[in-house]
Design an enzyme around this catalytic site. Structure first.
Site, mmCIF file in Angstrom:
data_model
loop_
_atom_site.group_PDB
_atom_site.id
_atom_site.type_symbol
_atom_site.label_atom_id
_atom_site.label_comp_id
_atom_site.label_asym_id
_atom_site.label_seq_id
_atom_site.Cartn_x
_atom_site.Cartn_y
_atom_site.Cartn_z
ATOM 1 N N GLY A 1 0.801 -1.230 0.000
ATOM 2 C CA GLY A 1 0.000 0.000 0.000
ATOM 3 C C GLY A 1 0.827 1.270 0.000
ATOM 4 N N THR A 2 2.117 1.170 0.293
ATOM 5 C CA THR A 2 2.955 2.374 0.437
ATOM 6 C C THR A 2 4.321 2.174 -0.224
ATOM 7 N N GLY A 3 5.053 3.276 -0.309
ATOM 8 C CA GLY A 3 6.493 3.243 -0.615
ATOM 9 C C GLY A 3 6.883 2.400 -1.814
ATOM 10 N N LEU A 4 7.927 1.627 -1.615
ATOM 11 C CA LEU A 4 8.499 0.845 -2.711
ATOM 12 C C LEU A 4 7.569 -0.281 -3.151
ATOM 13 N N PHE B 1 13.880 0.848 12.553
ATOM 14 C CA PHE B 1 14.143 2.160 13.154
ATOM 15 C C PHE B 1 15.594 2.172 13.581
ATOM 16 N N SER C 1 14.511 -2.543 23.962
ATOM 17 C CA SER C 1 13.906 -3.597 24.777
ATOM 18 C C SER C 1 13.846 -4.861 23.920
ATOM 19 N N TYR D 1 23.053 -4.405 3.993
ATOM 20 C CA TYR D 1 23.661 -4.763 5.286
ATOM 21 C C TYR D 1 23.233 -6.155 5.757
ATOM 22 N N LYS E 1 17.080 -9.255 8.001
ATOM 23 C CA LYS E 1 17.324 -9.267 6.554
ATOM 24 C C LYS E 1 18.358 -10.340 6.179
ATOM 25 N N PRO F 1 18.189 -3.192 -2.084
ATOM 26 C CA PRO F 1 18.246 -1.787 -2.502
ATOM 27 C C PRO F 1 19.129 -0.972 -1.574
HETATM 28 C C1 HXC Z 1 13.447 2.173 19.899
HETATM 29 C C2 HXC Z 1 11.290 1.436 19.477
HETATM 30 C C3 HXC Z 1 11.163 2.365 18.418
HETATM 31 C C4 HXC Z 1 12.286 3.231 18.137
HETATM 32 C C5 HXC Z 1 9.319 1.259 18.572
HETATM 33 N N1 HXC Z 1 10.126 0.784 19.525
HETATM 34 N N2 HXC Z 1 9.932 2.222 17.869
HETATM 35 N N3 HXC Z 1 12.418 1.335 20.189
HETATM 36 N N4 HXC Z 1 13.391 3.083 18.899
HETATM 37 N N5 HXC Z 1 12.245 4.138 17.179
HETATM 38 C C6 HXC Z 1 9.824 -0.244 20.514
HETATM 39 C C7 HXC Z 1 8.619 0.145 21.354
HETATM 40 O O1 HXC Z 1 8.989 0.987 22.430
HETATM 41 C C8 HXC Z 1 8.124 -1.224 21.826
HETATM 42 O O2 HXC Z 1 8.906 -1.724 22.891
HETATM 43 C C9 HXC Z 1 8.419 -2.124 20.637
HETATM 44 O O3 HXC Z 1 9.410 -1.453 19.870
HETATM 45 C C10 HXC Z 1 7.203 -2.327 19.755
HETATM 46 O O4 HXC Z 1 6.715 -1.045 19.416
HETATM 47 P P1 HXC Z 1 5.276 -0.856 18.752
HETATM 48 O O5 HXC Z 1 5.122 0.566 18.377
HETATM 49 O O6 HXC Z 1 4.230 -1.488 19.626
HETATM 50 O O7 HXC Z 1 5.439 -1.805 17.466
HETATM 51 P P2 HXC Z 1 4.528 -1.983 16.220
HETATM 52 O O8 HXC Z 1 3.213 -1.253 16.371
HETATM 53 O O9 HXC Z 1 4.530 -3.418 15.899
HETATM 54 O O10 HXC Z 1 5.329 -1.165 15.069
HETATM 55 C C11 HXC Z 1 6.484 -1.715 14.467
HETATM 56 C C12 HXC Z 1 7.538 -0.649 14.174
HETATM 57 C C13 HXC Z 1 6.925 0.555 13.392
HETATM 58 C C14 HXC Z 1 8.662 -1.314 13.411
HETATM 59 C C15 HXC Z 1 8.073 -0.112 15.512
HETATM 60 O O11 HXC Z 1 7.915 1.522 13.111
HETATM 61 C C16 HXC Z 1 6.271 0.117 12.112
HETATM 62 O O12 HXC Z 1 5.081 -0.235 12.085
HETATM 63 N N6 HXC Z 1 7.007 0.134 10.987
HETATM 64 C C17 HXC Z 1 6.501 -0.288 9.668
HETATM 65 C C18 HXC Z 1 7.079 0.479 8.524
HETATM 66 C C19 HXC Z 1 8.558 0.701 8.545
HETATM 67 O O13 HXC Z 1 9.229 0.566 9.563
HETATM 68 N N7 HXC Z 1 9.082 1.088 7.380
HETATM 69 C C20 HXC Z 1 10.490 1.376 7.185
HETATM 70 C C21 HXC Z 1 11.158 0.263 6.489
HETATM 71 S S1 HXC Z 1 12.679 0.872 5.947
HETATM 72 P P3 HXC Z 1 8.427 -1.601 24.446
HETATM 73 O O14 HXC Z 1 9.501 -2.286 25.195
HETATM 74 O O15 HXC Z 1 8.343 -0.127 24.717
HETATM 75 O O16 HXC Z 1 7.097 -2.291 24.532
HETATM 76 C C22 HXC Z 1 13.797 -0.310 5.816
HETATM 77 C C23 HXC Z 1 15.044 0.185 5.104
HETATM 78 C C24 HXC Z 1 16.192 -0.747 5.195
HETATM 79 O O17 HXC Z 1 13.622 -1.391 6.222
HETATM 80 C C25 HXC Z 1 17.464 -0.305 4.534
HETATM 81 C C26 HXC Z 1 17.748 1.128 4.305
HETATM 82 C C27 HXC Z 1 18.957 1.412 3.467
HETATM 83 P P1 NAP Z 2 7.359 1.521 3.901
HETATM 84 O O1 NAP Z 2 6.587 2.364 2.940
HETATM 85 O O2 NAP Z 2 7.274 1.850 5.345
HETATM 86 O O3 NAP Z 2 6.939 0.021 3.661
HETATM 87 C C1 NAP Z 2 6.768 -0.946 4.655
HETATM 88 C C2 NAP Z 2 5.414 -1.603 4.450
HETATM 89 O O4 NAP Z 2 5.325 -2.753 5.297
HETATM 90 C C3 NAP Z 2 4.236 -0.702 4.801
HETATM 91 O O5 NAP Z 2 3.325 -0.703 3.724
HETATM 92 C C4 NAP Z 2 3.607 -1.360 6.018
HETATM 93 O O6 NAP Z 2 2.172 -1.208 6.002
HETATM 94 C C5 NAP Z 2 4.011 -2.817 5.810
HETATM 95 N N1 NAP Z 2 4.037 -3.562 7.072
HETATM 96 C C6 NAP Z 2 4.690 -3.270 8.205
HETATM 97 N N2 NAP Z 2 4.429 -4.166 9.154
HETATM 98 C C7 NAP Z 2 3.601 -5.074 8.596
HETATM 99 C C8 NAP Z 2 2.975 -6.251 9.082
HETATM 100 N N3 NAP Z 2 3.165 -6.678 10.346
HETATM 101 N N4 NAP Z 2 2.174 -6.942 8.245
HETATM 102 C C9 NAP Z 2 1.985 -6.512 6.972
HETATM 103 N N5 NAP Z 2 2.543 -5.419 6.456
HETATM 104 C C10 NAP Z 2 3.334 -4.709 7.268
HETATM 105 O O7 NAP Z 2 8.917 1.551 3.547
HETATM 106 P P2 NAP Z 2 9.716 1.254 2.179
HETATM 107 O O8 NAP Z 2 10.897 2.117 2.197
HETATM 108 O O9 NAP Z 2 8.806 1.295 1.014
HETATM 109 O O10 NAP Z 2 10.220 -0.241 2.404
HETATM 110 C C11 NAP Z 2 9.831 -1.302 1.564
HETATM 111 C C12 NAP Z 2 10.867 -2.402 1.585
HETATM 112 O O11 NAP Z 2 12.091 -1.922 1.045
HETATM 113 C C13 NAP Z 2 11.214 -2.937 2.970
HETATM 114 O O12 NAP Z 2 11.440 -4.323 2.898
HETATM 115 C C14 NAP Z 2 12.498 -2.233 3.300
HETATM 116 O O13 NAP Z 2 13.276 -2.931 4.234
HETATM 117 C C15 NAP Z 2 13.139 -2.234 1.936
HETATM 118 N N6 NAP Z 2 14.212 -1.283 1.752
HETATM 119 C C16 NAP Z 2 13.928 0.040 1.652
HETATM 120 C C17 NAP Z 2 14.958 0.927 1.419
HETATM 121 C C18 NAP Z 2 14.705 2.393 1.235
HETATM 122 O O14 NAP Z 2 15.659 3.150 1.094
HETATM 123 N N7 NAP Z 2 13.459 2.853 1.229
HETATM 124 C C19 NAP Z 2 16.276 0.449 1.323
HETATM 125 C C20 NAP Z 2 16.523 -0.909 1.455
HETATM 126 C C21 NAP Z 2 15.476 -1.773 1.659
HETATM 127 P P3 NAP Z 2 1.264 -1.162 7.337
HETATM 128 O O15 NAP Z 2 1.916 -0.201 8.248
HETATM 129 O O16 NAP Z 2 -0.074 -0.756 6.818
HETATM 130 O O17 NAP Z 2 1.240 -2.575 7.880
#
Ligand code: HXC
Ligand code: NAP
Length: 289
Positions: free
Chosen positions: A23-26, A104, A112, A154, A169, A195
């Site tokens: 639904g989002t991003g890449l 993050f 934790s 990484y 990963k 990527p």
């Molecule tokens: C430290 C954190 C934190 C942060 C959450 N936590 N965010 N700890 N720093 N920034 C801790 C919380 O305090 C909690 O622990 C536990 O993690 C779970 O947090 P929730 O918010 O309840 O988790 P949840 O609702 O499941 O959300 C998952 C999430 C959130 C990962 C924290 O950010 C998310 O939904 N992300 C989805 C999209 C996303 O991250 N996209 C980016 C992908 S980019 P405690 O102990 O307090 O209970 C990517 C790029 C890779 O992967 C490569 C780049 C080059």
């Molecule tokens: P993004 O938009 O945040 O994408 C992450 C997606 O995962 C969101 O749509 C989110 O939707 C979904 N998601 C998270 N938790 C989920 C769960 N429990 N069940 C189902 N869906 C879940 O970020 P992005 O940058 O496009 O990342 C996409 C992919 O590229 C990831 O694998 C990331 O590691 C990889 N990547 C990105 C970069 C970059 O520079 N952007 C670089 C290297 C690798 P909901 O929150 O609605 O669940």
């Protein structure tokens, strides 16, 4: 640099592809291009309203069919039910793009154990859940399948400050290579893409929050001097998801403008040496000769 679609029109005609986090991003960008190439899509994530909006916009832009299905990939029962809905709508599923992720930045000692789980469960467990559930169906029905996993560079170098993501990963990469061999006999192929930086709201808000984006411009870490364009990734993903790549199996393709190698090269920092200093060094060397 070219940012137009690369594959032939109809390259994915008749294929049904599931994209987690579609639904989002890449995930959205890759899906959009696959739709344009003739695929039907199932896009899944936790937030149904986001999926529904994206599905409608995609269909309006490109035609075709996009089914939004709420599914938290951490839960195997939700994955099974998502697959049932996908099959009910489209019949056979041809491809799975494991793209959903959580991430993050943080010093590891501040995390934790629940924070560790939050990332590992989405990235590693989510990917294995989807792959296992769909793989079992494909094998039982004697249908071929393609799995494409989104990992990162990484996965093999490791990286501080994103340790849960690096562990997860790396696991995804190990699964890709392992099953590529084990399941080839069932005509199931697995590949991965690693990527480098591609701007998305999801990644940038979590990895470069606040002022960090000004302090650490990701483009400066890339030898080609820029971040990636989404279409560049979409072109690669569509190719790896298509039958044109039928002889590629168990591969991880890096698309990062040379970023990770620059970090790894012992003397890559000499990039900072100005031309005048090279002139001086050359003159010193010539004198001795
Ligand atoms: C430290 C954190 C934190 C942060 C959450 N936590 N965010 N700890 N720093 N920034 C801790 C919380 O305090 C909690 O622990 C536990 O993690 C779970 O947090 P929730 O918010 O309840 O988790 P949840 O609702 O499941 O959300 C998952 C999430 C959130 C990962 C924290 O950010 C998310 O939904 N992300 C989805 C999209 C996303 O991250 N996209 C980016 C992908 S980019 P405690 O102990 O307090 O209970 C990517 C790029 C890779 O992967 C490569 C780049 C080059
Ligand atoms: P993004 O938009 O945040 O994408 C992450 C997606 O995962 C969101 O749509 C989110 O939707 C979904 N998601 C998270 N938790 C989920 C769960 N429990 N069940 C189902 N869906 C879940 O970020 P992005 O940058 O496009 O990342 C996409 C992919 O590229 C990831 O694998 C990331 O590691 C990889 N990547 C990105 C970069 C970059 O520079 N952007 C670089 C290297 C690798 P909901 O929150 O609605 O669940």
């Amino acid at each position: 640099m070219r940012t137009d679609g690369m594959l032939k029109e109809g390259a994915l005609d008749g294929q049904t592809i599931i994209i987690t986090g579609g639904g989002t991003g890449l995930g959205r960008s890759m899906g959009e291009y696959m739709l344009e190439l003739g695929a039907n899509l199932v896009i899944t994530s936790r937030r149904l309203e986001v999926l529904e909006k994206t599905a409608k916009e995609m269909e309006d832009n490109h035609g075709g069919k996009v089914l939004p299905v709420q599914c938290d990939v951490r839960h195997y029962d939700q994955v099974e039910s998502m697959l049932d809905k996908a099959e009910a709508e489209f019949g056979q599923i041809h491809g799975l793009l494991n793209n959903a992720a959580g991430n993050f930045i943080s010093p590891t000692e501040r995390l934790s154990h629940r924070a560790f789980d939050a990332v590992i469960d989405i990235v590693l467990k989510g990917t294995t859940n989807c792959t296992l559930a769909l793989g079992k169906k494909w094998i039982a029905a004697e249908q071929p399948g393609i799995v494409l996993n989104i990992t990162t560079t990484y996965a093999w170098t490791g990286s501080g400050y994103v340790v849960p993501s690096a562990c997860a990963k790396a696991g995804v990469l190990a699964m890709t290579r392992s099953l590529a061999v084990e399941w080839a006999k069932y005509k199931i192929r697995l590949n991965a893409i690693a990527p480098g930086p591609f701007p998305t709201e999801g990644a940038w808000s979590r990895l470069l929050p606040g002022d960090l984006v000004k302090k650490f411009d990701p483009a400066k870490l890339v030898p080609v001097g820029r971040v990636g364009d989404h279409q560049e990734l979409a072109n690669l993903a569509a190719y790896l998801m298509s039958d044109y790549s039928a002889y590629i199996n168990g591969e991880v393709v890096t698309i990062d403008g040379g970023e990770w190698l620059m970090g790894a090269g012992e003397f890559s920092h000499l990039e900072k040496v100005p031309k005048e200093m090279w002139d001086m060094l050359e003159a010193m060397r010539t004198k001795k000769d």
